[in-house]
Design a protein around this motif. Structure first.
Motif, PDB file in Angstrom:
ATOM      1  N   GLY A  57       0.786  -1.236   0.000  1.00  0.00           N
ATOM      2  CA  GLY A  57       0.000   0.000   0.000  1.00  0.00           C
ATOM      3  C   GLY A  57       0.813   1.279   0.000  1.00  0.00           C
ATOM      4  N   SER A  58       2.109   1.193   0.250  1.00  0.00           N
ATOM      5  CA  SER A  58       3.005   2.346   0.266  1.00  0.00           C
ATOM      6  C   SER A  58       2.451   3.464   1.160  1.00  0.00           C
ATOM      7  CB  SER A  58       3.278   2.839  -1.158  1.00  0.00           C
ATOM      8  OG  SER A  58       4.240   3.879  -1.148  1.00  0.00           O
ATOM      9  N   ILE A  59       2.376   4.680   0.649  1.00  0.00           N
ATOM     10  CA  ILE A  59       1.991   5.828   1.473  1.00  0.00           C
ATOM     11  C   ILE A  59       0.474   6.052   1.505  1.00  0.00           C
ATOM     12  CG2 ILE A  59       4.246   6.916   1.179  1.00  0.00           C
ATOM     13  CD1 ILE A  59       2.942   8.885  -0.794  1.00  0.00           C
ATOM     14  N   GLY A  60      -0.286   5.129   0.927  1.00  0.00           N
ATOM     15  CA  GLY A  60      -1.727   5.103   1.141  1.00  0.00           C
ATOM     16  C   GLY A  60      -2.596   5.894   0.189  1.00  0.00           C
ATOM     17  N   ALA A  72     -14.347  -3.135   4.136  1.00  0.00           N
ATOM     18  CA  ALA A  72     -13.145  -3.310   4.951  1.00  0.00           C
ATOM     19  C   ALA A  72     -11.966  -3.510   4.012  1.00  0.00           C
ATOM     20  CB  ALA A  72     -13.283  -4.518   5.871  1.00  0.00           C
ATOM     21  N   ILE A  73     -10.828  -2.965   4.397  1.00  0.00           N
ATOM     22  CA  ILE A  73      -9.621  -3.146   3.592  1.00  0.00           C
ATOM     23  C   ILE A  73      -8.418  -3.295   4.523  1.00  0.00           C
ATOM     24  CG2 ILE A  73      -9.418  -0.639   3.252  1.00  0.00           C
ATOM     25  CD1 ILE A  73      -8.065  -1.264   0.547  1.00  0.00           C
ATOM     26  N   LEU A  74      -7.606  -4.293   4.235  1.00  0.00           N
ATOM     27  CA  LEU A  74      -6.337  -4.487   4.916  1.00  0.00           C
ATOM     28  C   LEU A  74      -5.240  -4.115   3.931  1.00  0.00           C
ATOM     29  CD1 LEU A  74      -4.418  -5.511   7.142  1.00  0.00           C
ATOM     30  CD2 LEU A  74      -4.727  -7.822   6.210  1.00  0.00           C
ATOM     31  N   SER A  75      -4.449  -3.120   4.292  1.00  0.00           N
ATOM     32  CA  SER A  75      -3.345  -2.669   3.453  1.00  0.00           C
ATOM     33  C   SER A  75      -2.034  -3.012   4.152  1.00  0.00           C
ATOM     34  CB  SER A  75      -3.437  -1.154   3.226  1.00  0.00           C
ATOM     35  OG  SER A  75      -2.339  -0.708   2.444  1.00  0.00           O
ATOM     36  N   ILE A  76      -1.154  -3.689   3.432  1.00  0.00           N
ATOM     37  CA  ILE A  76       0.136  -4.057   4.016  1.00  0.00           C
ATOM     38  C   ILE A  76       1.272  -3.408   3.238  1.00  0.00           C
ATOM     39  CG2 ILE A  76      -0.744  -6.265   4.861  1.00  0.00           C
ATOM     40  CD1 ILE A  76       1.134  -7.509   2.559  1.00  0.00           C
ATOM     41  N   ASP A  77       2.394  -3.281   3.917  1.00  0.00           N
ATOM     42  CA  ASP A  77       3.622  -2.834   3.267  1.00  0.00           C
ATOM     43  C   ASP A  77       4.790  -3.367   4.079  1.00  0.00           C
ATOM     44  OD1 ASP A  77       4.094  -0.719   0.887  1.00  0.00           O
ATOM     45  OD2 ASP A  77       5.807  -0.697   2.252  1.00  0.00           O
ATOM     46  N   VAL A  78       5.986  -3.357   3.490  1.00  0.00           N
ATOM     47  CA  VAL A  78       7.183  -3.792   4.198  1.00  0.00           C
ATOM     48  C   VAL A  78       7.884  -2.620   4.885  1.00  0.00           C
ATOM     49  CG1 VAL A  78       7.552  -5.774   2.679  1.00  0.00           C
ATOM     50  CG2 VAL A  78       8.683  -3.594   2.155  1.00  0.00           C
ATOM     51  N   SER A  79       7.498  -1.394   4.541  1.00  0.00           N
ATOM     52  CA  SER A  79       8.172  -0.212   5.071  1.00  0.00           C
ATOM     53  C   SER A  79       7.329   0.479   6.135  1.00  0.00           C
ATOM     54  CB  SER A  79       8.467   0.779   3.936  1.00  0.00           C
ATOM     55  OG  SER A  79       8.835   2.032   4.463  1.00  0.00           O
ATOM     56  N   ASP A  80       7.858   0.566   7.349  1.00  0.00           N
ATOM     57  CA  ASP A  80       7.142   1.303   8.395  1.00  0.00           C
ATOM     58  C   ASP A  80       7.115   2.794   8.107  1.00  0.00           C
ATOM     59  OD1 ASP A  80       9.903   1.507   8.850  1.00  0.00           O
ATOM     60  OD2 ASP A  80       9.690   1.567  11.022  1.00  0.00           O
TER      61      ASP A  80
END
Length: 194
Positions: A57-60, A72-80
């Protein structure tokens, strides 16, 4: 396949990118990105989705737009670093959840009726792409949709090209191709789980 095709790009690669620039692909200001996001949303054939999963999802920015179509949506990324921006951008959207996760090393346990894979697949090596495909299929409900969007200009740093990613999904017997679009810079394909 490109020269580095035997290994996926690591979370450390993305951490360094976001440390150097909080918007490394100019998602907020690029006319190309704005047009691509509009085409991505327009490609969704259902007016609403019950439960969506956005990989990378990066910066959204796309997350925020997808939320209008999802209960409902679950957005994931590897970068905090990226995800903290996404959380700030989407704080007014109670239907959006975020999680730090690296697919295919991990995958959520729930089922989805929409999975969005936008500008992520070519960061995986062929083996990881194959693993991710199986995970997506295992967690995509029958008649659920998978939307792929990828840049198709070749880049030496990427393990795969956008076309290779899309062609590999087109070859999967558990997915029915509903349609797609191709510009000079990106490709979009929508699938339904059979």
């Amino acid at each position: 396949m490109n020269s580095s095709s035997n290994q996926s790009l690591t979370p450390g690669f993305f951490k360094a990118l976001y440390q150097a620039n909080p918007d490394p692909w100019n998602f907020k200001t690029s006319a190309y990105e704005a047009q691509k996001y509009a085409a991505t949303i327009a490609a969704l054939v259902k007016p609403r989705y019950r439960s969506a999963f956005e990989i990378g999802g990066s910066i959204g920015i796309l997350t925020e737009q997808l939320a209008d179509r999802c209960e409902a949506i679950l957005s994931i990324d590897v970068s905090d670093i990226a995800q903290s921006q996404a959380i700030q951008r989407c704080q007014h959207l109670p239907q959006v959840r975020f999680q730090l996760m690296c697919v295919p090393e991990a995958f959520p346990s729930e089922q989805f009726d929409l999975v969005v894979l936008s500008e992520v697949g070519y960061y995986w090596c062929p083996q990881d792409l194959s693993k991710a495909q199986q995970q997506i299929l295992d967690h995509l409900e029958p008649k659920g949709h998978l939307l792929l969007v990828h840049w198709i200009v070749d880049a030496e740093v990427l393990p795969l090209t956008g076309d290779q990613v899309h062609e590999s999904f087109l070859s999967l017997p558990d997915l029915r191709h509903l349609g797609g679009d191709r510009t000079e810079q990106y490709r979009l394909d929508l699938f339904e789980r059979v």
